[in-house]
Design a protein around this motif. Structure first.
Motif, PDB file in Angstrom:
ATOM      1  N   MET A 118      36.053  32.488  44.535  1.00  0.00           N
ATOM      2  CA  MET A 118      35.258  33.063  43.456  1.00  0.00           C
ATOM      3  C   MET A 118      33.951  33.649  43.995  1.00  0.00           C
ATOM      4  O   MET A 118      33.392  33.115  44.951  1.00  0.00           O
ATOM      5  CB  MET A 118      34.966  31.997  42.407  1.00  0.00           C
ATOM      6  N   PRO A 119      33.455  34.740  43.400  1.00  0.00           N
ATOM      7  CA  PRO A 119      33.998  35.424  42.227  1.00  0.00           C
ATOM      8  C   PRO A 119      35.071  36.443  42.595  1.00  0.00           C
ATOM      9  O   PRO A 119      35.150  36.891  43.751  1.00  0.00           O
ATOM     10  CB  PRO A 119      32.772  36.133  41.654  1.00  0.00           C
ATOM     11  N   GLN A 120      35.871  36.805  41.609  1.00  0.00           N
ATOM     12  CA  GLN A 120      36.795  37.921  41.724  1.00  0.00           C
ATOM     13  C   GLN A 120      36.206  39.076  40.917  1.00  0.00           C
ATOM     14  O   GLN A 120      35.946  38.934  39.730  1.00  0.00           O
ATOM     15  CB  GLN A 120      38.179  37.535  41.178  1.00  0.00           C
ATOM     16  N   ARG A 121      35.993  40.202  41.601  1.00  0.00           N
ATOM     17  CA  ARG A 121      35.374  41.360  40.942  1.00  0.00           C
ATOM     18  C   ARG A 121      36.370  42.512  40.915  1.00  0.00           C
ATOM     19  O   ARG A 121      36.735  43.049  41.965  1.00  0.00           O
ATOM     20  CB  ARG A 121      34.119  41.811  41.695  1.00  0.00           C
ATOM     21  N   TYR A 122      36.820  42.889  39.727  1.00  0.00           N
ATOM     22  CA  TYR A 122      37.806  43.958  39.566  1.00  0.00           C
ATOM     23  C   TYR A 122      37.150  45.166  38.908  1.00  0.00           C
ATOM     24  O   TYR A 122      36.451  45.026  37.897  1.00  0.00           O
ATOM     25  CB  TYR A 122      38.976  43.498  38.700  1.00  0.00           C
ATOM     26  N   ALA A 123      37.411  46.344  39.469  1.00  0.00           N
ATOM     27  CA  ALA A 123      36.809  47.568  38.931  1.00  0.00           C
ATOM     28  C   ALA A 123      37.835  48.686  38.893  1.00  0.00           C
ATOM     29  O   ALA A 123      38.726  48.761  39.742  1.00  0.00           O
ATOM     30  CB  ALA A 123      35.620  47.989  39.791  1.00  0.00           C
ATOM     31  N   GLU A 124      37.701  49.549  37.911  1.00  0.00           N
ATOM     32  CA  GLU A 124      38.486  50.786  37.862  1.00  0.00           C
ATOM     33  C   GLU A 124      37.888  51.710  36.814  1.00  0.00           C
ATOM     34  O   GLU A 124      37.189  51.275  35.895  1.00  0.00           O
ATOM     35  CB  GLU A 124      39.962  50.518  37.546  1.00  0.00           C
ATOM     36  N   SER A 125      38.181  52.995  36.973  1.00  0.00           N
ATOM     37  CA  SER A 125      37.860  53.970  35.937  1.00  0.00           C
ATOM     38  C   SER A 125      39.162  54.275  35.216  1.00  0.00           C
ATOM     39  O   SER A 125      40.095  54.813  35.816  1.00  0.00           O
ATOM     40  CB  SER A 125      37.266  55.249  36.545  1.00  0.00           C
ATOM     41  N   ILE A 153      34.304  40.600  36.071  1.00  0.00           N
ATOM     42  CA  ILE A 153      34.038  39.612  37.105  1.00  0.00           C
ATOM     43  C   ILE A 153      34.430  38.242  36.577  1.00  0.00           C
ATOM     44  O   ILE A 153      34.047  37.872  35.459  1.00  0.00           O
ATOM     45  CB  ILE A 153      32.543  39.609  37.497  1.00  0.00           C
ATOM     46  N   PHE A 154      35.192  37.518  37.368  1.00  0.00           N
ATOM     47  CA  PHE A 154      35.579  36.147  37.032  1.00  0.00           C
ATOM     48  C   PHE A 154      34.845  35.249  38.017  1.00  0.00           C
ATOM     49  O   PHE A 154      35.085  35.311  39.227  1.00  0.00           O
ATOM     50  CB  PHE A 154      37.100  35.982  37.139  1.00  0.00           C
ATOM     51  N   ALA A 155      33.922  34.448  37.498  1.00  0.00           N
ATOM     52  CA  ALA A 155      32.998  33.727  38.362  1.00  0.00           C
ATOM     53  C   ALA A 155      32.866  32.268  37.951  1.00  0.00           C
ATOM     54  O   ALA A 155      33.151  31.893  36.808  1.00  0.00           O
ATOM     55  CB  ALA A 155      31.618  34.392  38.323  1.00  0.00           C
ATOM     56  N   ARG A 156      32.427  31.460  38.908  1.00  0.00           N
ATOM     57  CA  ARG A 156      32.055  30.082  38.583  1.00  0.00           C
ATOM     58  C   ARG A 156      30.765  30.115  37.767  1.00  0.00           C
ATOM     59  O   ARG A 156      29.968  31.047  37.900  1.00  0.00           O
ATOM     60  CB  ARG A 156      31.824  29.267  39.864  1.00  0.00           C
ATOM     61  N   PRO A 157      30.522  29.104  36.945  1.00  0.00           N
ATOM     62  CA  PRO A 157      29.284  29.081  36.154  1.00  0.00           C
ATOM     63  C   PRO A 157      28.025  29.212  37.002  1.00  0.00           C
ATOM     64  O   PRO A 157      27.057  29.869  36.586  1.00  0.00           O
ATOM     65  CB  PRO A 157      29.345  27.728  35.440  1.00  0.00           C
ATOM     66  N   THR A 209      21.914  32.249  24.941  1.00  0.00           N
ATOM     67  CA  THR A 209      20.824  31.582  25.656  1.00  0.00           C
ATOM     68  C   THR A 209      20.879  31.915  27.137  1.00  0.00           C
ATOM     69  O   THR A 209      19.853  32.192  27.773  1.00  0.00           O
ATOM     70  CB  THR A 209      20.905  30.064  25.444  1.00  0.00           C
ATOM     71  N   LEU A 210      22.104  31.900  27.699  1.00  0.00           N
ATOM     72  CA  LEU A 210      22.275  32.219  29.115  1.00  0.00           C
ATOM     73  C   LEU A 210      21.819  33.645  29.406  1.00  0.00           C
ATOM     74  O   LEU A 210      21.092  33.890  30.391  1.00  0.00           O
ATOM     75  CB  LEU A 210      23.749  32.052  29.509  1.00  0.00           C
ATOM     76  N   MET A 211      22.186  34.587  28.543  1.00  0.00           N
ATOM     77  CA  MET A 211      21.787  35.979  28.778  1.00  0.00           C
ATOM     78  C   MET A 211      20.278  36.147  28.676  1.00  0.00           C
ATOM     79  O   MET A 211      19.666  36.877  29.468  1.00  0.00           O
ATOM     80  CB  MET A 211      22.507  36.899  27.791  1.00  0.00           C
ATOM     81  N   GLU A 212      19.658  35.483  27.727  1.00  0.00           N
ATOM     82  CA  GLU A 212      18.200  35.577  27.607  1.00  0.00           C
ATOM     83  C   GLU A 212      17.516  34.973  28.826  1.00  0.00           C
ATOM     84  O   GLU A 212      16.509  35.503  29.309  1.00  0.00           O
ATOM     85  CB  GLU A 212      17.739  34.891  26.324  1.00  0.00           C
ATOM     86  N   GLU A 213      18.042  33.872  29.332  1.00  0.00           N
ATOM     87  CA  GLU A 213      17.482  33.253  30.536  1.00  0.00           C
ATOM     88  C   GLU A 213      17.537  34.223  31.714  1.00  0.00           C
ATOM     89  O   GLU A 213      16.572  34.370  32.469  1.00  0.00           O
ATOM     90  CB  GLU A 213      18.268  31.981  30.890  1.00  0.00           C
ATOM     91  N   ILE A 214      18.698  34.896  31.871  1.00  0.00           N
ATOM     92  CA  ILE A 214      18.861  35.834  32.983  1.00  0.00           C
ATOM     93  C   ILE A 214      17.883  36.994  32.854  1.00  0.00           C
ATOM     94  O   ILE A 214      17.217  37.379  33.824  1.00  0.00           O
ATOM     95  CB  ILE A 214      20.312  36.355  33.035  1.00  0.00           C
ATOM     96  N   LEU A 215      17.768  37.554  31.663  1.00  0.00           N
ATOM     97  CA  LEU A 215      16.857  38.675  31.457  1.00  0.00           C
ATOM     98  C   LEU A 215      15.408  38.271  31.686  1.00  0.00           C
ATOM     99  O   LEU A 215      14.618  39.016  32.281  1.00  0.00           O
ATOM    100  CB  LEU A 215      17.038  39.239  30.039  1.00  0.00           C
ATOM    101  N   ASN A 216      15.042  37.060  31.246  1.00  0.00           N
ATOM    102  CA  ASN A 216      13.675  36.585  31.443  1.00  0.00           C
ATOM    103  C   ASN A 216      13.392  36.308  32.911  1.00  0.00           C
ATOM    104  O   ASN A 216      12.309  36.623  33.427  1.00  0.00           O
ATOM    105  CB  ASN A 216      13.424  35.330  30.604  1.00  0.00           C
ATOM    106  N   ARG A 276      37.334  26.451  33.880  1.00  0.00           N
ATOM    107  CA  ARG A 276      37.374  27.814  33.372  1.00  0.00           C
ATOM    108  C   ARG A 276      36.364  28.689  34.112  1.00  0.00           C
ATOM    109  O   ARG A 276      35.204  28.288  34.290  1.00  0.00           O
ATOM    110  CB  ARG A 276      36.994  27.844  31.887  1.00  0.00           C
ATOM    111  N   PRO A 277      36.761  29.879  34.502  1.00  0.00           N
ATOM    112  CA  PRO A 277      35.756  30.828  34.997  1.00  0.00           C
ATOM    113  C   PRO A 277      34.989  31.419  33.814  1.00  0.00           C
ATOM    114  O   PRO A 277      35.456  31.371  32.672  1.00  0.00           O
ATOM    115  CB  PRO A 277      36.612  31.910  35.668  1.00  0.00           C
ATOM    116  N   VAL A 278      33.829  31.947  34.087  1.00  0.00           N
ATOM    117  CA  VAL A 278      33.105  32.749  33.102  1.00  0.00           C
ATOM    118  C   VAL A 278      33.428  34.208  33.414  1.00  0.00           C
ATOM    119  O   VAL A 278      33.519  34.591  34.580  1.00  0.00           O
ATOM    120  CB  VAL A 278      31.588  32.511  33.181  1.00  0.00           C
TER     121      VAL A 278
END
Length: 408
Positions: A118-125, A153-157, A209-216, A276-278
């Motif tokens: 982890m993480p697994q990062r998948y991208a495409e257009s 992205i499939f990641a550990r917490p 809450t997690l997203m606000e923490e990251i942005l802050n 579970r991944p996030v």
């Protein structure tokens, strides 16, 4: 900018021959010409290069799936009004994909993963399809088929904050290269209408809450707006303002606990337990079509050299210079410069004027003198005369312009 000269992206697209629409194909389904397709390809190469540097792997998915995929994902339950109807073929039910994330969950689910993987990062257009009302369709800004620079992205917490930071870095680079003013909208759920969303209230509060923490923590200023979240998770939307002061919603980053739960996605922890991944959903341009509408209006068709579908137009003064002009074209193309010859039966002045109206960054004029000396006469967009140069010297000049991503 003179307001009288301001044009919308549809006017510019027609004048510069970038895209068209056909009644036989249908409204909301743009057809991209060679120049428009070149512009799309330049954008895709640009974003692919940024993502590759951040460790993303590229995948490919089909444009349809069994109905069961979107039942399990929750789209049929919460998003069916924006989807095309189920198609039945030879006893099987398929759906034209309204989103790419369910397909990507199945790429992750193809085999067991360790915490070390982890993480697994998948991208495409890839294109997804939304059933919009006819009255809501508007040029490239609102279409039935949206091509996204989509990543999941499939990641550990414990990896989420770093992955969020990586996604922000890609967005920051894009904003710098396109010189766009922006602000961040944290799109939250509306707790008064829980029926619109997947998952439990405590999960939603935890995600937000997690997203606000990251942005802050990353010192990003944002405005929180209730009711703007996706049905499966809150999101950070990148709101940009173009050179005309018009506001556009472009990229997004979303934290999702719900789809990993619904698809029973797991990885093995260092203690041998299943967890579970996030899931993070991210895009930088968002929809290519909408992004193109924005930058066409933002630049008013006056694209920077690195982005311009045609970077150089070569104008032979007489038919005698045709053979030499062709050699110049081949030399530029071998240097990966997008060039073309204007061989129409028009005067040199008319060809130069047309190149100016088409906003071509450079015009090379070739006559008997230039051919004899093995050179080209260089004119830069805006009427600036750069004088006579050897072809290699000009190639080096334009390459510096392209590499700098300068916006003139």
């Amino acid at each position: 900018m003179d307001k009288k000269q301001v044009k919308n992206h549809q006017q510019i697209g027609q004048e510069q021959d970038l895209f068209t629409f056909s009644d036989l194909v249908g409204s909301g389904l743009p057809l991209f010409t060679p120049k428009g397709a070149t512009l799309r390809r330049v954008l895709q190469n640009y974003i692919d290069e940024l993502l590759e540097k951040q460790g993303y792997q590229f995948v490919w998915i089909p444009h349809i799936a069994k109905k069961e995929l979107y039942e399990k994902a929750g789209h049929l339950e919460k998003f069916s009004n924006d989807m095309f109807p189920v198609m039945s073929a030879k006893g099987r039910d398929y759906i034209l994909k309204p989103a790419n994330c369910p397909h990507h969950t199945q790429i992750f689910a193809r085999k067991p993963w360790s915490y070390k993987d982890m993480p697994q990062r998948y991208a495409e257009s890839t294109t997804q399809y939304r059933s919009e009302q006819s009255g809501e369709l508007e040029g490239l800004a609102r279409v039935l088929g949206l091509t996204l620079d989509d990543s999941h992205i499939f990641a550990r917490p414990d990896q989420i904050k770093e992955e969020f930071r990586r996604a922000l870095e890609v967005n920051k680079q894009m904003l710098k290269d396109f010189q766009l003013e922006h602000w961040i909208r944290l799109s939250a759920w509306d707790p008064a209408h829980k029926e619109k969303y997947l998952g439990e209230a405590d999960v939603w509060e935890k995600m937000q809450t997690l997203m606000e923490e990251i942005l802050n923590e990353t010192d990003i200023k944002y405005k929180k707006m209730e009711g703007e979240a996706a049905f499966y998770g809150p999101k950070m939307d990148l709101m940009v303002q173009d050179s005309l002061g018009k506001e556009w919603q472009l990229s997004t980053i979303q934290v999702d606990f719900n789809l990993p739960e619904r698809f029973d996605l797991k990885y093995t922890t260092e203690y041998g337990q299943k967890e579970r991944p996030v899931m993070l959903h991210r895009a930088t341009f968002g929809s290519y079509e909408r992004f193109l509408a924005m930058i066409i209006e933002h630049f008013q068709g006056n694209f920077p050299t690195w982005l311009s579908p045609v970077q150089v137009t070569i104008v032979p003064i007489t038919d005698r210079n045709t053979e030499y002009t062709q050699k110049v074209l081949e030399q530029l193309k071998s240097a990966n410069i997008r060039a073309e010859i204007d061989s129409r039966a028009e005067t040199m002045q008319a060809k130069i004027r047309d190149a100016s109206e088409q906003k071509i960054p450079y015009v090379l004029v070739v006559g008997d003198r230039e051919e004899k000396e093995g050179k080209v006469a260089v004119r830069q967009r805006g009427g600036k005369d750069l004088g006579v140069m050897e072809v290699e010297e000009f190639s080096n000049t334009i390459k510096k312009d392209i590499e700098s991503k300068a916006i003139s």
